[in-house]
Motif scaffolding. Structure first.
Motif, PDB file in Angstrom:
ATOM      1  N   PHE A   1       0.839  -1.206   0.000  1.00  0.00           N
ATOM      2  CA  PHE A   1       0.000   0.000   0.000  1.00  0.00           C
ATOM      3  C   PHE A   1       0.872   1.254   0.000  1.00  0.00           C
ATOM      4  O   PHE A   1       0.540   2.251  -0.635  1.00  0.00           O
ATOM      5  N   THR A   2       1.987   1.192   0.702  1.00  0.00           N
ATOM      6  CA  THR A   2       2.937   2.310   0.688  1.00  0.00           C
ATOM      7  C   THR A   2       3.534   2.484  -0.708  1.00  0.00           C
ATOM      8  O   THR A   2       3.643   3.609  -1.217  1.00  0.00           O
TER       9      THR A   2
ATOM     10  N   GLU B   1       7.401   7.958  -5.577  1.00  0.00           N
ATOM     11  CA  GLU B   1       8.280   6.881  -6.037  1.00  0.00           C
ATOM     12  C   GLU B   1       9.686   6.963  -5.450  1.00  0.00           C
ATOM     13  O   GLU B   1      10.382   5.952  -5.346  1.00  0.00           O
ATOM     14  N   ASN B   2      10.117   8.161  -5.054  1.00  0.00           N
ATOM     15  CA  ASN B   2      11.464   8.307  -4.496  1.00  0.00           C
ATOM     16  C   ASN B   2      11.446   8.485  -2.978  1.00  0.00           C
ATOM     17  O   ASN B   2      12.439   8.891  -2.389  1.00  0.00           O
ATOM     18  N   GLN B   3      10.311   8.182  -2.355  1.00  0.00           N
ATOM     19  CA  GLN B   3      10.184   8.321  -0.901  1.00  0.00           C
ATOM     20  C   GLN B   3      10.498   6.995  -0.222  1.00  0.00           C
ATOM     21  O   GLN B   3       9.834   5.992  -0.454  1.00  0.00           O
ATOM     22  N   GLY B   4      11.510   6.991   0.622  1.00  0.00           N
ATOM     23  CA  GLY B   4      11.883   5.779   1.334  1.00  0.00           C
ATOM     24  C   GLY B   4      10.957   5.505   2.502  1.00  0.00           C
ATOM     25  O   GLY B   4      10.423   6.414   3.128  1.00  0.00           O
ATOM     26  N   SER B   5      10.750   4.221   2.806  1.00  0.00           N
ATOM     27  CA  SER B   5       9.893   3.830   3.923  1.00  0.00           C
ATOM     28  C   SER B   5      10.465   2.576   4.571  1.00  0.00           C
ATOM     29  O   SER B   5      10.968   1.685   3.880  1.00  0.00           O
ATOM     30  N   LEU B   6      10.387   2.512   5.886  1.00  0.00           N
ATOM     31  CA  LEU B   6      10.902   1.354   6.596  1.00  0.00           C
ATOM     32  C   LEU B   6      10.194   1.219   7.938  1.00  0.00           C
ATOM     33  O   LEU B   6       9.606   2.166   8.435  1.00  0.00           O
TER      34      LEU B   6
ATOM     35  N   LEU C   1      -3.849   5.758  15.709  1.00  0.00           N
ATOM     36  CA  LEU C   1      -4.266   6.421  14.482  1.00  0.00           C
ATOM     37  C   LEU C   1      -4.046   7.933  14.566  1.00  0.00           C
ATOM     38  O   LEU C   1      -3.664   8.570  13.580  1.00  0.00           O
ATOM     39  N   VAL C   2      -4.265   8.498  15.738  1.00  0.00           N
ATOM     40  CA  VAL C   2      -4.002   9.927  15.927  1.00  0.00           C
ATOM     41  C   VAL C   2      -2.521  10.218  15.707  1.00  0.00           C
ATOM     42  O   VAL C   2      -2.140  11.171  15.018  1.00  0.00           O
ATOM     43  N   ILE C   3      -1.666   9.374  16.299  1.00  0.00           N
ATOM     44  CA  ILE C   3      -0.221   9.541  16.111  1.00  0.00           C
ATOM     45  C   ILE C   3       0.155   9.389  14.639  1.00  0.00           C
ATOM     46  O   ILE C   3       0.983  10.133  14.103  1.00  0.00           O
ATOM     47  N   THR C   4      -0.481   8.432  13.971  1.00  0.00           N
ATOM     48  CA  THR C   4      -0.187   8.164  12.567  1.00  0.00           C
ATOM     49  C   THR C   4      -0.381   9.392  11.690  1.00  0.00           C
ATOM     50  O   THR C   4       0.461   9.712  10.835  1.00  0.00           O
ATOM     51  N   PHE C   5      -1.496  10.101  11.892  1.00  0.00           N
ATOM     52  CA  PHE C   5      -1.820  11.212  11.012  1.00  0.00           C
ATOM     53  C   PHE C   5      -1.379  12.570  11.555  1.00  0.00           C
ATOM     54  O   PHE C   5      -1.385  13.564  10.823  1.00  0.00           O
TER      55      PHE C   5
ATOM     56  N   TRP D   1       1.673  13.027  13.254  1.00  0.00           N
ATOM     57  CA  TRP D   1       3.130  13.110  13.323  1.00  0.00           C
ATOM     58  C   TRP D   1       3.706  13.093  11.919  1.00  0.00           C
ATOM     59  O   TRP D   1       3.533  12.128  11.175  1.00  0.00           O
ATOM     60  N   ASP D   2       4.412  14.132  11.548  1.00  0.00           N
ATOM     61  CA  ASP D   2       5.034  14.204  10.225  1.00  0.00           C
ATOM     62  C   ASP D   2       6.100  13.122  10.068  1.00  0.00           C
ATOM     63  O   ASP D   2       6.817  12.787  11.015  1.00  0.00           O
ATOM     64  N   GLY D   3       6.209  12.623   8.853  1.00  0.00           N
ATOM     65  CA  GLY D   3       7.253  11.655   8.564  1.00  0.00           C
ATOM     66  C   GLY D   3       6.840  10.206   8.762  1.00  0.00           C
ATOM     67  O   GLY D   3       7.631   9.295   8.492  1.00  0.00           O
ATOM     68  N   ILE D   4       5.618   9.949   9.233  1.00  0.00           N
ATOM     69  CA  ILE D   4       5.148   8.576   9.417  1.00  0.00           C
ATOM     70  C   ILE D   4       4.466   8.096   8.144  1.00  0.00           C
ATOM     71  O   ILE D   4       3.629   8.807   7.566  1.00  0.00           O
ATOM     72  N   ALA D   5       4.813   6.901   7.713  1.00  0.00           N
ATOM     73  CA  ALA D   5       4.204   6.316   6.513  1.00  0.00           C
ATOM     74  C   ALA D   5       2.832   5.757   6.889  1.00  0.00           C
ATOM     75  O   ALA D   5       2.680   4.574   7.200  1.00  0.00           O
ATOM     76  N   TRP D   6       1.830   6.617   6.820  1.00  0.00           N
ATOM     77  CA  TRP D   6       0.481   6.195   7.213  1.00  0.00           C
ATOM     78  C   TRP D   6      -0.046   5.086   6.308  1.00  0.00           C
ATOM     79  O   TRP D   6      -0.895   4.283   6.716  1.00  0.00           O
TER      80      TRP D   6
END
Length: 287
Positions: A177-178, A184-189, A224-228, A230-235
């Motif tokens: 989903f990510t 396309e150039n955004q890293g996620s881990l 879910l509140v933290i997910t949306f 906090w900047d930088g989280i891959a929701w």
């Protein structure tokens, strides 16, 4: 006259039952009862060999999802997963290039590696390896805390194989989903996709056992509140894993006992199929 309420299963208090173990007389639900020569026995009496002499030929005791009840080390898979995540985290701190080589990324030129990288370039393994990567201490600490809090109960109630399947497929769905939505150039881990799969599965399990839903729903809302917020989280990974976990867990703990394996297999095939289709379509779009 008010009808008397039946007792709850000794392993699943929220599930009413009129059946008792022929040996210890504890109430047992359909998911816990083990066929014996006469009547049914509970998993403990079968495991301990304390039945009426027929326990050796009784069926293997099963969890509510149909998995085997294992004696000793009930949280073994959870402990192994935590250990594996911690080990890879330490390796990544010692060798940062490991993260560059295995982080989830769609399609981009990596100046550190000096070449084009990404799932769309044929590096599909990044969908899996990224599930075990963490860069920040707070990131791995939060994920491993949730894994410990949620994983133990799920492993006991689902059985090791189903629990591990839930973890891996949820994490893979989160990665897909990510890959579909993120740049396309955004890293996620991170293990967050898998952890949110466990979170969704816990909601389903608590509901199935008729237990108090308020604590687990509060945990879902907080995350879910933290997910949306906090900047930088891959929701995307969180939502993808959460949805997959709900689907898989529902199939694992619901449905008629006779068709349980078929329903579980179909749910796993559905999640895996949608995941692969998502990856193929996104790859075609990028290339």
């Amino acid at each position: 006259m008010e009808q008397a309420q039946m007792p709850g299963c000794y392993r699943h208090p929220g599930v009413e039952t009129g059946v008792r173990c022929t040996r210890c007389e504890r109430p047992i639900c359909h998911a816990c009862m083990v066929d014996a020569a006469v009547g049914f026995q509970c998993p403990e009496c079968v495991r301990d060999g304390s039945g009426t002499g027929h326990s050796r030929t009784a069926n293997q005791p099963r969890t509510i999802a149909g998995g085997r009840i294992t004696a000793g080390h009930p949280h073994l898979v959870t402990q192994v997963l935590i250990g594996l995540n911690l080990l890879i985290f330490l390796l990544g701190r010692l060798n940062p290039a490991l993260i560059d080589e295995t982080v989830l990324i769609g399609f981009a030129f990596d100046p550190d590696l000096g070449r084009v990288v990404g799932v769309a370039d044929g590096e599909w393994y990044r969908l899996v390896t990224s599930m075990f990567l963490h860069q920040e201490v707070w990131h791995i600490a939060g994920n491993m805390l949730l894994l410990w809090l949620l994983g133990g109960t799920l492993e006991e109630e689902l059985g090791r194989v189903r629990y591990l399947t839930l973890y891996l497929l949820s994490g893979l769905a989160g990665s897909a989903f990510t890959y579909l939505i993120a740049a396309e150039n955004q890293g996620s881990l991170g293990a967050s996709g898998a952890i949110y799969g466990l979170l969704g599965a816990t909601v389903v399990l608590v509901r199935r056992l008729n237990r108090d839903m308020r604590p687990i729903m509060a945990l879902v809302v907080i995350n879910l509140v933290i997910t949306f917020a906090w900047d930088g989280i891959a929701w995307e990974a969180h939502i993808g894993g959460l949805i997959a976990g709900v689907i898989l867990a529902y199939a694992m703990v619901n449905g008629p006992r006779e068709r349980r394996a078929l329903l579980q297999g179909a749910a796993c095939a559905l999640v895996l199929g949608l995941t692969l289709a998502t990856v193929v379509l996104r790859t075609a779009a990028l290339t």
